[in-house]
Design a protein around this motif. Structure first.
Motif, PDB file in Angstrom:
ATOM      1  N   THR A 189      37.944 -45.381  26.190  1.00 52.80           N
ATOM      2  CA  THR A 189      37.379 -44.648  26.961  1.00 52.80           C
ATOM      3  C   THR A 189      37.487 -45.124  28.523  1.00 52.80           C
ATOM      4  O   THR A 189      37.322 -46.328  28.642  1.00 52.80           O
ATOM      5  N   GLY A 190      37.920 -44.189  29.180  1.00 56.93           N
ATOM      6  CA  GLY A 190      37.608 -44.541  30.630  1.00 56.93           C
ATOM      7  C   GLY A 190      37.133 -43.686  31.649  1.00 56.93           C
ATOM      8  O   GLY A 190      36.672 -42.582  31.053  1.00 56.93           O
ATOM      9  N   ALA A 191      37.147 -43.584  32.967  1.00 57.54           N
ATOM     10  CA  ALA A 191      36.494 -43.041  33.769  1.00 57.54           C
ATOM     11  C   ALA A 191      37.192 -42.958  35.175  1.00 57.54           C
ATOM     12  O   ALA A 191      37.829 -43.744  35.657  1.00 57.54           O
ATOM     13  N   TYR A 192      36.836 -41.835  35.836  1.00 60.39           N
ATOM     14  CA  TYR A 192      37.473 -41.716  37.030  1.00 60.39           C
ATOM     15  C   TYR A 192      36.040 -41.446  38.005  1.00 60.39           C
ATOM     16  O   TYR A 192      35.260 -40.890  37.735  1.00 60.39           O
ATOM     17  N   ILE A 193      36.204 -42.111  39.452  1.00 64.54           N
ATOM     18  CA  ILE A 193      35.242 -41.946  40.431  1.00 64.54           C
ATOM     19  C   ILE A 193      36.050 -41.639  41.579  1.00 64.54           C
ATOM     20  O   ILE A 193      36.996 -42.381  42.234  1.00 64.54           O
ATOM     21  N   GLU A 194      35.865 -40.321  42.205  1.00 67.33           N
ATOM     22  CA  GLU A 194      36.251 -39.998  43.456  1.00 67.33           C
ATOM     23  C   GLU A 194      35.411 -39.614  44.642  1.00 67.33           C
ATOM     24  O   GLU A 194      35.370 -40.158  45.591  1.00 67.33           O
ATOM     25  N   THR A 195      34.196 -38.830  43.992  1.00 65.86           N
ATOM     26  CA  THR A 195      33.341 -38.459  45.081  1.00 65.86           C
ATOM     27  C   THR A 195      31.776 -38.660  44.412  1.00 65.86           C
ATOM     28  O   THR A 195      31.596 -37.918  43.518  1.00 65.86           O
ATOM     29  N   LEU A 196      31.092 -39.441  44.682  1.00 68.08           N
ATOM     30  CA  LEU A 196      29.795 -39.517  44.280  1.00 68.08           C
ATOM     31  C   LEU A 196      28.972 -38.571  45.150  1.00 68.08           C
ATOM     32  O   LEU A 196      28.500 -39.000  46.558  1.00 68.08           O
ATOM     33  N   ARG A 197      28.625 -37.395  44.626  1.00 63.15           N
ATOM     34  CA  ARG A 197      28.242 -36.213  45.229  1.00 63.15           C
ATOM     35  C   ARG A 197      26.687 -36.201  45.739  1.00 63.15           C
ATOM     36  O   ARG A 197      26.333 -35.780  46.515  1.00 63.15           O
ATOM     37  N   LEU A 198      25.777 -36.988  45.144  1.00 59.61           N
ATOM     38  CA  LEU A 198      24.467 -37.250  45.375  1.00 59.61           C
ATOM     39  C   LEU A 198      24.112 -38.282  46.282  1.00 59.61           C
ATOM     40  O   LEU A 198      23.637 -37.844  47.405  1.00 59.61           O
ATOM     41  N   GLY A 199      24.476 -39.618  46.301  1.00 54.03           N
ATOM     42  CA  GLY A 199      24.118 -40.438  47.127  1.00 54.03           C
ATOM     43  C   GLY A 199      25.356 -41.177  47.764  1.00 54.03           C
ATOM     44  O   GLY A 199      24.957 -42.370  48.610  1.00 54.03           O
ATOM     45  N   TRP A 252      28.322 -31.128  36.766  1.00 54.22           N
ATOM     46  CA  TRP A 252      27.079 -31.487  35.806  1.00 54.22           C
ATOM     47  C   TRP A 252      25.840 -31.231  36.437  1.00 54.22           C
ATOM     48  O   TRP A 252      24.960 -30.734  36.378  1.00 54.22           O
ATOM     49  N   GLN A 253      25.773 -32.128  37.611  1.00 53.02           N
ATOM     50  CA  GLN A 253      24.476 -32.473  38.330  1.00 53.02           C
ATOM     51  C   GLN A 253      24.026 -31.011  38.953  1.00 53.02           C
ATOM     52  O   GLN A 253      22.843 -30.991  39.206  1.00 53.02           O
ATOM     53  N   GLU A 254      24.959 -29.960  39.098  1.00 50.49           N
ATOM     54  CA  GLU A 254      24.482 -28.776  39.685  1.00 50.49           C
ATOM     55  C   GLU A 254      24.009 -28.111  38.513  1.00 50.49           C
ATOM     56  O   GLU A 254      23.341 -26.661  38.963  1.00 50.49           O
ATOM     57  N   GLN A 255      24.286 -28.078  37.242  1.00 46.39           N
ATOM     58  CA  GLN A 255      23.988 -27.268  36.456  1.00 46.39           C
ATOM     59  C   GLN A 255      22.508 -27.108  35.958  1.00 46.39           C
ATOM     60  O   GLN A 255      21.977 -28.172  35.602  1.00 46.39           O
ATOM     61  N   SER A 256      21.862 -26.098  35.954  1.00 47.18           N
ATOM     62  CA  SER A 256      20.310 -26.123  35.933  1.00 47.18           C
ATOM     63  C   SER A 256      20.062 -25.189  34.589  1.00 47.18           C
ATOM     64  O   SER A 256      18.814 -25.371  34.283  1.00 47.18           O
ATOM     65  N   ALA A 257      20.879 -24.666  33.814  1.00 46.47           N
ATOM     66  CA  ALA A 257      20.563 -23.975  32.781  1.00 46.47           C
ATOM     67  C   ALA A 257      19.922 -24.761  31.607  1.00 46.47           C
ATOM     68  O   ALA A 257      20.744 -25.912  31.389  1.00 46.47           O
ATOM     69  N   PRO A 258      19.100 -24.315  30.700  1.00 44.18           N
ATOM     70  CA  PRO A 258      18.893 -25.015  29.610  1.00 44.18           C
ATOM     71  C   PRO A 258      20.009 -25.114  28.804  1.00 44.18           C
ATOM     72  O   PRO A 258      20.708 -24.396  28.291  1.00 44.18           O
ATOM     73  N   TRP A 259      20.372 -26.620  28.123  1.00 45.71           N
ATOM     74  CA  TRP A 259      21.520 -26.687  27.358  1.00 45.71           C
ATOM     75  C   TRP A 259      21.369 -27.370  26.067  1.00 45.71           C
ATOM     76  O   TRP A 259      22.226 -27.455  25.137  1.00 45.71           O
ATOM     77  N   GLN A 260      20.110 -27.906  25.957  1.00 46.51           N
ATOM     78  CA  GLN A 260      19.630 -28.680  24.684  1.00 46.51           C
ATOM     79  C   GLN A 260      20.147 -27.875  23.376  1.00 46.51           C
ATOM     80  O   GLN A 260      20.486 -28.500  22.530  1.00 46.51           O
ATOM     81  N   ASN A 261      19.808 -26.739  23.292  1.00 48.21           N
ATOM     82  CA  ASN A 261      19.918 -25.568  22.321  1.00 48.21           C
ATOM     83  C   ASN A 261      21.162 -24.735  22.251  1.00 48.21           C
ATOM     84  O   ASN A 261      21.195 -23.790  21.458  1.00 48.21           O
ATOM     85  N   GLU A 320      27.772 -36.077  37.782  1.00 52.31           N
ATOM     86  CA  GLU A 320      26.573 -36.374  37.155  1.00 52.31           C
ATOM     87  C   GLU A 320      25.680 -37.284  37.969  1.00 52.31           C
ATOM     88  O   GLU A 320      26.065 -37.969  38.587  1.00 52.31           O
ATOM     89  N   ASP A 321      24.357 -37.193  37.661  1.00 53.41           N
ATOM     90  CA  ASP A 321      23.389 -38.029  38.385  1.00 53.41           C
ATOM     91  C   ASP A 321      23.561 -39.513  37.672  1.00 53.41           C
ATOM     92  O   ASP A 321      23.120 -39.439  36.580  1.00 53.41           O
ATOM     93  N   PRO A 322      23.722 -40.321  38.336  1.00 51.51           N
ATOM     94  CA  PRO A 322      23.764 -41.743  37.749  1.00 51.51           C
ATOM     95  C   PRO A 322      22.423 -42.265  37.190  1.00 51.51           C
ATOM     96  O   PRO A 322      22.520 -43.269  36.314  1.00 51.51           O
ATOM     97  N   ALA A 323      21.436 -41.598  37.647  1.00 49.55           N
ATOM     98  CA  ALA A 323      20.059 -42.170  37.174  1.00 49.55           C
ATOM     99  C   ALA A 323      19.879 -41.370  35.787  1.00 49.55           C
ATOM    100  O   ALA A 323      19.119 -42.054  34.932  1.00 49.55           O
ATOM    101  N   VAL A 324      20.582 -40.382  35.631  1.00 50.63           N
ATOM    102  CA  VAL A 324      20.617 -39.627  33.886  1.00 50.63           C
ATOM    103  C   VAL A 324      21.719 -39.799  33.060  1.00 50.63           C
ATOM    104  O   VAL A 324      21.557 -40.414  32.076  1.00 50.63           O
ATOM    105  N   ALA A 325      22.935 -39.670  33.719  1.00 51.48           N
ATOM    106  CA  ALA A 325      24.204 -39.820  33.239  1.00 51.48           C
ATOM    107  C   ALA A 325      24.226 -39.493  31.780  1.00 51.48           C
ATOM    108  O   ALA A 325      24.762 -40.111  30.845  1.00 51.48           O
ATOM    109  N   GLU A 326      24.036 -38.139  31.403  1.00 53.36           N
ATOM    110  CA  GLU A 326      24.024 -37.504  30.172  1.00 53.36           C
ATOM    111  C   GLU A 326      25.353 -37.788  29.376  1.00 53.36           C
ATOM    112  O   GLU A 326      25.568 -38.216  28.469  1.00 53.36           O
TER     113      GLU A 326
END
Length: 584
Positions: free
Chosen positions: A284-294, A514-523, A568-574
């Motif tokens: 598993t790997g990841a990209y970081i280009e733009t940290l949109r929140l902070g 993803w951090q802009e997505q506000s609709a319920p997604w859990q179910n 995504e919000d790094p404090a939640v990072a779902e």
């Protein structure tokens, strides 16, 4: 092809400079024409004819670089649309004369073509955004970077353009169409044949499938067909019949293992499925280009544990071979991103190129001096704390496959001369571009190669399977238009599965994060074929659907890489927790 030099013009210094500028844009002009025509040879012919006409009137070309680029791209789009309209007329004539029993696998969508013809009347700034988004396939972020403006401005221009186009269609007698329907129509210039739904037949004047309206005498009929195509598209793909799949409240909590589905049976005309052996564990790997929140303040909040590598993108290679980091890239460096990655047991990798910054790779490989400068600058990044390099050459032509291999060979040797353990990664564009690379030659030159499992938008962002949807690659292959089809192309050329990584998106099919997505997604229900979830009109990977998607694709990929953590919000990072927790 290049501009022929047998024309009788005096090649003064200013003409030579202008010729070089036009030639530098040729790959983008061809890519734009290919997006419309889906035929590389025809696209090259269209661009060749266009550049000859423009050269004869070169005194009228804009002098400034941004204006010239926009002018040439718009001219290429118009020329390609005109060519496609001619192709539609010729095919209709042949159809009426021959009445073939079997339709081609892929055909133009006349209704979408008419929508693009109406789009030519939009203001230039709005049309430019729509072309970049729906023809070039750029995300909102990539479009903003290409135009050098905030994402909010791009979003406003896109919305205004779609609303204006909707008004034009309504004035032409279409009735009420939503902005989302107009947007989808712009992305469907080509469709697979032989699919018809009840709403299409009800639209009137449509026979022998949904691609060829009979008696398309006016814009009202054309727009009715656009509406019918969009309304029936979900019916063309089986919807989930089972009960919605619940999402655990804690995405990282381990669940009972699910059986891993095998790749789907091959559709007629597709390459045989490639038998693969399972590797001991996923990468598993990841990209970081733009940290949109902070912004750079979020560097200290990132949880990067569990990733094998983290790509920090992107550095732009210039035509002289020098590497130019963006101001944002530099800020993250100053905030200690590479150090943060290492502290979490991962390898920091410098990403070079990308969808926005790939234009000069060809020129660099053709110039020994530029190549030397490129490798020297690369070495400086490796000496400043980065433990690897990613070459992200998007959109090469098939004739440049050798140049891609040569570049990666030089990069590997240079990187290992600085750090014998340096990771060497390679990233390719999705779908259409995949056979523009010599995969057997690339295999020994890199540790991993990444194939983008996103930006398909047909309609899902990265559908695992999309039954009945086909596409033609740059090399003329007809493949399944989904992530499974893309991975099979690479494996089918002999690239080892354990080196093949599939990219997964942390953004929706509408380009929002993803951090802009506000609709319920859990179910939310997970689509049985796409293995994505529809929320707020867009398709997404959720923590649960992401696990399902990775399970389904694991037989075809040695691991996965997310684009990108800044969505995504790094404090939640779902999503990143779900990715890191998969199979662990």
């Amino acid at each position: 092809m290049s501009l022929p030099l047998h024309y009788n013009y005096e090649k003064r210094g200013e003409d030579a400079a202008l010729l070089a500028r036009v030639e530098a844009l040729r790959p983008r002009l061809i890519a734009r024409a290919v997006a419309v025509l889906h035929d590389p040879a025809r696209a090259e012919d269209v661009v060749q004819e266009l550049t000859l006409k423009l050269w004869q009137h070169r005194a009228d070309l804009p002098a400034e670089e941004p204006a010239m680029q926009s002018y040439l791209l718009r001219a290429a789009t118009n020329a390609a649309i005109n060519e496609l309209r001619g192709l539609v007329r010729r095919r209709r004539t042949e159809k009426l004369a021959a009445r073939p029993e079997r339709k081609p696998e892929v055909e133009p969508n006349e209704a979408a073509l008419q929508a693009w013809e109406l789009a030519s009347r939009l203001p230039g700034d709005q049309r430019e955004v729509l072309e970049l988004r729906y023809l070039d396939g750029l995300s909102l972020r990539e479009t903003a970077a290409k135009l050098g403006m905030p994402e909010g401005t791009v979003s406003t221009r896109q919305r205004n353009g779609l609303q204006a186009l909707r008004a034009q269609l309504a004035a032409a007698g279409s009735g009420a169409l939503s902005v989302a329907m107009v947007a989808a129509a712009l992305g469907t210039l080509w469709k697979t044949g032989g699919v018809a739904g009840p709403a299409v037949a009800a639209a009137g004047g449509v026979a022998r499938g949904w691609l060829w309206p009979v008696g398309l005498g006016g814009a009202g009929v054309a727009v009715a067909v656009i509406a019918a195509v969009l309304l029936t598209r979900p019916a063309a793909v089986p919807q989930p019949q089972a009960a919605p799949v619940p999402v655990a409240s804690r995405p990282t909590e381990k669940t009972a293992p699910r059986p891993v589905p095998q790749p789907p049976a091959n559709e007629p005309g597709l390459p045989a499925a490639v038998p693969v052996a399972r590797a001991p564990g996923p990468v598993t790997g990841a990209y970081i280009e733009t940290l949109r929140l902070g912004g750079e303040t979020d560097v200290a909040r990132l949880d990067l544990r569990g990733f094998k590598f983290v790509v920090h993108g992107f550095v732009e290679p210039l035509a002289d071979g020098s590497l130019r980091p963006s101001e944002q890239f530099t800020r993250y460096c100053d905030a200690g991103l590479a150090k943060r990655v290492r502290e979490h047991g991962s390898v920091p990798v410098v990403g070079i190129g990308g969808a926005t910054f790939s234009a000069h790779f060809g020129a660099i490989t053709a110039s020994p001096a530029a190549m030397d400068r490129f490798l020297a600058d690369l070495g400086s990044y490796l000496r400043q704390g980065y433990g690897g390099v990613e070459i992200n050459w998007q959109y090469p032509t098939t004739s440049e496959s050798g140049a891609v291999t040569a570049l990666l060979s030089r990069v590997r040797d240079a990187a290992r001369s600085v750090d014998k353990d340096a990771l060497v990664l390679f990233s390719a564009g999705s779908g259409y571009w995949l056979d523009s690379y010599d995969w057997p030659a690339l295999a020994p030159l890199c540790d991993y190669a990444l194939v983008c499992g996103f930006n398909w938008n047909n309609p899902a962002g990265g559908p695992v399977r999309n039954p009945g949807a086909l596409m033609t690659t740059a090399g003329g292959k007809v493949i399944s238009a989904d992530v499974t089809g893309a991975l099979q192309v690479v494996l089918g050329q002999g690239f080892p599965r354990d080196k093949l990584l599939c990219g997964v998106a942390f953004f929706g099919s509408d380009g929002s994060g993803w951090q802009e997505q506000s609709a319920p997604w859990q179910n939310a229900a997970i689509h049985a074929e796409f293995l994505e979830v529809k929320l707020g009109g867009a398709w997404w990977n959720t923590p649960a659907s992401l696990h399902r998607k990775l399970d389904a694709l694991e037989p075809l990929a040695g691991g996965f890489c997310c684009f990108e953590l800044g969505h995504e919000d790094p404090a939640v990072a779902e999503l990143s927790r779900a990715l890191r927790g998969w199979r662990r």
